[in-house]
Scaffold this motif. Sequence first.
Motif, PDB file in Angstrom:
ATOM      1  N   LYS A 256       0.842  -1.191   0.000  1.00 21.35           N
ATOM      2  CA  LYS A 256       0.000   0.000   0.000  1.00 21.35           C
ATOM      3  C   LYS A 256       0.880   1.244   0.000  1.00 21.35           C
ATOM      4  O   LYS A 256       1.847   1.339   0.741  1.00 21.35           O
ATOM      5  CB  LYS A 256      -0.896   0.013   1.235  1.00 21.35           C
ATOM      6  N   ALA A 257       0.540   2.195  -0.853  1.00 19.65           N
ATOM      7  CA  ALA A 257       1.264   3.459  -0.943  1.00 19.65           C
ATOM      8  C   ALA A 257       0.384   4.578  -0.402  1.00 19.65           C
ATOM      9  O   ALA A 257      -0.811   4.638  -0.693  1.00 19.65           O
ATOM     10  CB  ALA A 257       1.643   3.749  -2.388  1.00 19.65           C
ATOM     11  N   THR A 258       0.974   5.439   0.413  1.00 19.50           N
ATOM     12  CA  THR A 258       0.285   6.630   0.921  1.00 19.50           C
ATOM     13  C   THR A 258       1.183   7.826   0.650  1.00 19.50           C
ATOM     14  O   THR A 258       2.403   7.700   0.547  1.00 19.50           O
ATOM     15  CB  THR A 258       0.017   6.520   2.431  1.00 19.50           C
ATOM     16  N   SER A 259       0.557   9.000   0.526  1.00 18.04           N
ATOM     17  CA  SER A 259       1.351  10.185   0.223  1.00 18.04           C
ATOM     18  C   SER A 259       0.853  11.370   1.025  1.00 18.04           C
ATOM     19  O   SER A 259      -0.316  11.453   1.405  1.00 18.04           O
ATOM     20  CB  SER A 259       1.284  10.510  -1.269  1.00 18.04           C
ATOM     21  N   THR A 260       1.797  12.272   1.291  1.00 13.38           N
ATOM     22  CA  THR A 260       1.481  13.577   1.859  1.00 13.38           C
ATOM     23  C   THR A 260       1.870  14.608   0.811  1.00 13.38           C
ATOM     24  O   THR A 260       2.066  14.260  -0.353  1.00 13.38           O
ATOM     25  CB  THR A 260       2.245  13.799   3.180  1.00 13.38           C
ATOM     26  N   ASP A 261       2.035  15.836   1.201  1.00 13.81           N
ATOM     27  CA  ASP A 261       2.354  16.885   0.225  1.00 13.81           C
ATOM     28  C   ASP A 261       3.662  16.610  -0.518  1.00 13.81           C
ATOM     29  O   ASP A 261       3.734  16.763  -1.735  1.00 13.81           O
ATOM     30  CB  ASP A 261       2.436  18.247   0.923  1.00 13.81           C
TER      31      ASP A 261
END
Length: 132
Positions: free
Chosen positions: A99-104
């Motif tokens: 699973k990939a998550t991102s912020t700014d």
Amino acid sequence: MNSRKRKTEKKRRGGKVFAILLSLIIFLALIVFGIVMVGRHVISSQTDNIAAKFIPDSQNLTDAADQIGSATPSAIASKLNENSDTIKSQSQGLINSAKATSTDSKLTYTLESSKLNKATVGALLLASGDQS
């Protein structure tokens, strides 16, 4: 002079014993060295086999870098999440979820495995140069 000839000479075994012990130590050292080198080769090849399941070919990396270009972290995360089934299937059961998550400005990719421990994963990352 006759008395000197009649004296029996003592046989000196110290030199022979020392030579035999030295030869035995050198022989055992060579055997241990050979075992260590074979062990290193086996570990290296097994690590390469495991790493090959996770690290794509260099041509695929170049193509992926050209496609990603200057994409945002959220776009990259969505692309990784779209391909998570492919990644799990190519790992041959070593990865349970991806699973990939991102912020700014940050992208986090989480892989979970019930078959790999932290030490093995750390060794793989060190071997591939992804972690210092």
